[in-house]
Write a protein that holds these residues in place. Structure first.
Motif, mmCIF file in Angstrom:
data_model
loop_
_atom_site.group_PDB
_atom_site.id
_atom_site.type_symbol
_atom_site.label_atom_id
_atom_site.label_comp_id
_atom_site.label_asym_id
_atom_site.label_seq_id
_atom_site.Cartn_x
_atom_site.Cartn_y
_atom_site.Cartn_z
ATOM 1 N N MET A 192 9.622 2.930 -0.424
ATOM 2 C CA MET A 192 9.129 4.110 0.284
ATOM 3 C C MET A 192 7.645 3.934 0.611
ATOM 4 O O MET A 192 7.207 4.262 1.711
ATOM 5 N N PHE A 193 6.898 3.419 -0.360
ATOM 6 C CA PHE A 193 5.462 3.237 -0.123
ATOM 7 C C PHE A 193 5.190 2.065 0.819
ATOM 8 O O PHE A 193 4.111 1.971 1.409
ATOM 9 N N ALA A 194 6.173 1.152 0.941
ATOM 10 C CA ALA A 194 5.998 -0.017 1.810
ATOM 11 C C ALA A 194 6.515 0.235 3.220
ATOM 12 O O ALA A 194 6.473 -0.668 4.059
ATOM 13 N N HIS A 195 7.020 1.450 3.489
ATOM 14 C CA HIS A 195 7.603 1.799 4.799
ATOM 15 C C HIS A 195 8.789 0.908 5.154
ATOM 16 O O HIS A 195 9.047 0.651 6.321
ATOM 17 N N MET A 231 1.222 5.683 5.793
ATOM 18 C CA MET A 231 1.491 6.714 4.791
ATOM 19 C C MET A 231 3.003 6.872 4.607
ATOM 20 O O MET A 231 3.770 6.628 5.537
ATOM 21 N N ILE A 232 3.386 7.272 3.436
ATOM 22 C CA ILE A 232 4.802 7.471 3.117
ATOM 23 C C ILE A 232 5.436 8.449 4.110
ATOM 24 O O ILE A 232 4.788 9.401 4.563
ATOM 25 N N ARG A 261 -3.315 8.521 -0.163
ATOM 26 C CA ARG A 261 -2.745 9.492 0.771
ATOM 27 C C ARG A 261 -1.237 9.665 0.573
ATOM 28 O O ARG A 261 -0.675 10.690 0.916
ATOM 29 N N ASP A 262 -0.581 8.631 0.003
ATOM 30 C CA ASP A 262 0.844 8.785 -0.321
ATOM 31 C C ASP A 262 1.009 9.847 -1.407
ATOM 32 O O ASP A 262 1.914 10.698 -1.344
#
Lengths: 274, 658
Positions: A163-166, B1-2, B557-558
């Protein structure tokens, strides 16, 4: 027939993506193709990749902490290197600085003095955002206390770094499926962490650490909360991961038996490698 | 950003933790906001319902009563302590009047005695002997000179006045006024028209003790318009909602149509129609009003009109009879030469009981009458039976009732306020045959020859101005007039709502807005503290989790994104909870009071059809959107400070704290 194609797993994965069975099916198809390709090597055919390439370089690193008015030196001019695909154990008594060294290598902390290069990158010079990306893509962390999200199912917990890595949803699903097979928990994909044993939870944490295919796996006392049988399973898993994917593994432990199973042991005492 | 979807997944997982803290936050904050939701919904419902009733009742028009502001001195000086200048002026007028009368008498060749002319200035019996001479006098209001003087004052005022009907039309038309009506008092002399109860004329008023069976109030006033002969001509449009449909009794009737209050209807005809007083129960009120309307529609009653001369003759005759009776055993008593018997039939003539006058005495009376006729001061005695027919009833609105019960509140809001007196619908009256219009008795026009009011004849009188929108009426009133005479009015008119006090809605909205303003500020303040506290706890307890997220690659920011989505999730739950409770409260109010309010409103209005139920629930208010947005903003604002503190921390510190 690849494991991903078994019908129980397909059902479980569709459940994982409630209301989005199409993407789940697509993900599984992808997973099947990938299984047959070279991206994720078969577990039964070890492909250990070890070479002389230095992947971690720690050069004269000192880390001081300020506790009130007192300054404490957790690491004192430590230098070391780790080669790609190597399994290294950092050992030492409590307070010897082994966890501090691991956190510095992982970019979670910054040295007071000295340089740390990981995969050719001087991580001292990275901005906070760049360091976050570095941790996300290059490093996989495993903790003694697992730190899973208690209200996320196992598969979703493993997905979090993606999720954090897109990473796209399909790729994440495919990767989670692979990793659950690797850690032997594909039947528990829809479980919550509280439904698993300690050893199983740590395997899930390892799967989470591997989601973004990191080059380096850093584990801080990964067996510290486990019995000997589960510790053995975890260490074997680390070895398999190193062997299959060429992942460099650095673990912190104070257990000599576990340290012995590593390729190399680096012992610290009072912030110095001895 | 997530991504948002991933933030939602992580935030949703967080929402499943700290459930007790989250639940208590939602319940406490939600209940506070629920009160605001309920107040907005209910007040909006009341406003909309009342607006709807008002619109229907006024047939889409909003009436404004314009009363010209006239300086007090235009109505004449005070009786006591006239100034020396005024004494001189009145003396000159008195002299001139006597001279004019003398010249007129000479011209008519009739004898003239200046002593028969009342003095304009008479000694003040209560004056201080040491006062100046002028202050020892007082003005005789019965003097014809005084009447002339006041008329002159009013004519002078009328010449330069800027609040005549024509001026009003010019002004009001700029605000969109569509019509102008002047309500005309049909007859202003008290007790000149006597209500014939059971067909009999009550002459008890001739005795000095006053009417024996009057319905005098505790203050001594006779409250019955019919007994008081207080009638006002009003344009049909203003009272249309009270006029009942024609029936067999009213077909081809030549009686004067009249609308009376429900209270008066019961007072006059309650026993005859077997209808009791107005019940307090809302449901019974509607049934009671319906029954009253059905039974009283077309009922007729008769009054006896006696003019001033006829009343005076009756009074004198009664006095004579009293004297004779009192002296019947008094041998030295000199019997009057002319004795009348009181009428034996309703509104009948005086009959001569004994007439021992000499021819000279008879000639003297004839001569006096001739002189008055010649001077234009003669008034022939007139008495006339007049028949009225009830064509409608209107509820009585409490004028100054400050109690806050629902019925009185609604009655004050919706009730009719047409001033004092029974109402004669002008257009219905105009369709009567000339023989029953009694135009020599009733004045239905300010230009009537019977109208001696100089100001009214000049168009300076109370006028009802109609507008087609509430805003037009409201703007006209606030710009061009004062709301009452007591506020040192510097405008040309006193302007106030007529028929229905629709401005009470403005007051209501203003009060609610004020309450909401303070309540909103209070609730927002408390809610921010509560949510802030909760978010601080949640974020503080989640530091290890944040550190783990940071370790596995989350940017600052995530983390912010996940917590913002989390706080929005909390805010949405507060919004949903407060909204549901607020709506539930509003519907509960509707359930408990809806039918009661509808019945009270119908009874207060006096209309039983063409109106919808009174609703306490209405969602068409921008305030609801403001409130919803405020809750969401509060959720974010309250979470920002602890969140900013959190993301600034070094994750390793939080991991080490374990």
């Amino acid at each position: 027939m690849p494991r991903a194609a078994n019908s129980k797993q397909v059902e479980d994965f569709i459940k994982l993506f409630d209301g989005d069975s199409a993407s789940a099916i697509a993900a599984i198809k992808n997973a099947t193709k990938q299984d047959q390709s070279t991206v994720a090597p078969s577990l039964s055919v070890p492909t250990r990749v070890v070479n002389d390439e230095i992947v971690i370089s720690v050069d004269s690193v000192t880390r001081m902490y300020k506790v009130g008015k007192l300054k404490s030196k957790a690491l004192n001019a430590v230098s070391m290197t780790v080669r790609r695909g190597e399994f290294v154990a950092l050992t030492g008594a409590s307070g010897s600085g082994k966890s501090t060294l691991l956190q510095l290598i992982g970019g979670l902390d910054e040295p007071t003095q000295g340089l740390i290069a990981v995969d050719g990158v001087n991580i001292n010079q990275l901005s906070d955002t760049a360091r976050s990306e570095f941790r996300n893509k290059t490093i996989g962390f495993v903790f003694q206390f697992f730190y899973l999200q208690p209200f996320l199912k196992i598969a979703k917990n493993i997905e979090v770094p993606g999720m954090f890595a897109h990473t796209s949803k399909n790729d994440r699903i495919r990767r989670v499926h692979e990793l659950l097979q690797i850690v032997g928990l594909d039947e528990q994909a829809l479980y919550l962490p509280k439904q698993l044993s300690g050893g199983q939870i740590q395997r899930v944490a390892i799967a989470r650490a591997l989601l973004n295919n990191p080059k380096i796996l850093l584990a801080d006392e990964p067996t510290g909360n486990l019995d000997s049988a589960n510790s053995e399973i975890i260490i074997n898993l680390f070895k398999r991961i190193r062997d299959q994917f060429g992942t460099t593994v650095v673990i912190v432990t104070h257990n000599p038996e576990i340290a012995m199973q590593a390729d190399r042991e680096i012992h610290l005492q009072d912030g110095v490698i001895v | 950003m997530i991504g948002i979807a991933d933030s939602l997944i992580l935030a949703a997982a967080k929402l499943r933790s700290k459930r007790l803290l989250l639940l208590s936050t939602i319940v406490v904050s939600g209940l506070l906001f629920a009160v605001l939701f309920a107040v907005i919904i209910v007040s909006n419902g009341i406003t909309k319902s009342v607006n709807g009733y008002t619109y229907v009742a006024l047939n889409g028009k909003y009436f404004v009563k314009a009363t010209p502001v006239i300086p007090q001195d235009v109505y004449g000086p005070s009786r006591l302590n006239p100034s020396p200048d005024l004494v001189n002026a009145l003396t000159v007028l008195q002299t001139k009047y006597i001279a004019d009368q003398k010249a007129l008498a000479a011209q008519l060749k009739i004898p003239f005695d200046p002593a028969t002319i009342p003095q304009i200035l008479v000694p003040d019996p209560f004056s201080n002997k040491s006062s100046p001479e002028a202050s020892k006098l007082m003005i005789n209001f019965d003097s014809p000179v005084y009447q002339q003087y006041v008329q002159q004052l009013q004519q002078n005022y009328a010449k330069t006045a800027k609040n005549k009907l024509s001026d009003l039309k010019n002004t009001a038309s700029r605000y969109g006024a569509v019509s102008y009506n002047q309500n005309i008092q049909a007859d202003t002399s008290l007790l000149t028209m006597t209500y014939l109860k059971d067909g009999k004329e009550d002459l008890s008023w001739l005795s000095q003790t006053g009417p024996a069976n009057s319905d005098a109030s505790i203050y001594g006033y006779i409250t019955s318009s019919v007994r008081n002969s207080s009638y006002t001509f009003v344009d049909n449009a203003l009272v249309q909602r009270f006029i009942l449909p024609s029936n067999a009794k009213r077909k081809d009737s030549t009686a004067i149509p009249v609308v009376i209050t429900t209270k008066e209807a019961i007072g006059l005809f309650g026993t005859q129609l077997h209808i009791g007083p107005q019940p307090s129960n809302a449901m019974q009120q509607v049934t009671w009003l319906k029954t009253l309307q059905d039974k009283i529609n077309g009922i007729t009653y008769t009054t006896c009109y006696r003019n001033q001369a006829d009343s005076t003759a009756l009074t004198q005759a009664a006095q004579t009879l009293t004297d004779v009776e009192a002296n019947k055993n008094n041998k030295s008593y000199s019997m009057p030469s002319l004795i009348y018997s009181l009428p034996t039939t309703a509104c009948g003539d005086l009959t001569v009981r004994s007439d021992t006058r000499t021819q000279a005495e008879k000639d003297q009376v004839t001569q006096q009458d001739a002189i008055h006729k010649a001077l234009g001061t003669y008034q022939a005695p007139i008495h006339q039976l007049m028949q009225f027919q009830i064509v409608g009833v209107m509820p009585v609105a409490p004028q100054t009732d400050t109690t806050t019960t629902l019925p009185t509140f609604l009655s004050g809001l919706l009730g009719a306020q047409y001033g004092v007196g029974a109402i004669i619908p002008a257009q219905m009256y105009a369709t009567l045959p000339a023989s029953t219009q009694y135009k020599d008795i009733l004045q239905n026009d300010s230009t009537s020859i019977h109208n001696t009011d100089v100001l009214q004849k000049a168009g300076i009188s109370e006028t009802i101005v109609a507008f087609t929108s509430l805003d037009q009426a409201r703007t006209f009133m606030s710009t061009e007039g004062c709301s009452s005479v007591s506020d040192n009015c510097d405008k040309l008119y006193i302007l106030e709502p007529y028929g229905i006090n629709y401005l009470l809605l403005d007051t209501l909205e203003s009060v609610i807005a004020t309450i909401l303003r303070y309540a909103f500020a209070g609730v927002v303040g408390i809610a921010i503290i509560i949510v802030w506290f909760m978010m601080s706890r949640v974020i503080a307890d989640g530091r290890r989790e944040t550190a783990v997220f940071r370790a596995i690659g989350a940017k600052r920011r995530d983390i912010v994104s996940v917590y913002l989505v989390y706080s929005l999730g909390v805010a949405i739950r507060i919004l949903l909870f407060s909204g549901i409770i607020g709506v539930a409260v509003a519907f509960t109010v509707q359930y408990l009071f809806g039918s009661i309010a509808t019945n009270y409103a119908k009874a207060a209005y006096g209309v039983l059809s063409q109106v919808s139920d009174f609703g306490f629930v209405d969602f068409d208010s921008y305030l609801l959107w403001y409130l919803a947005a405020s809750i969401m903003i509060i959720g974010i604002i309250a979470s920002l400070p602890p969140l900013i503190r959190n993301v600034r921390r070094n994750p390793i510190d939080d991991m080490r704290e374990e």
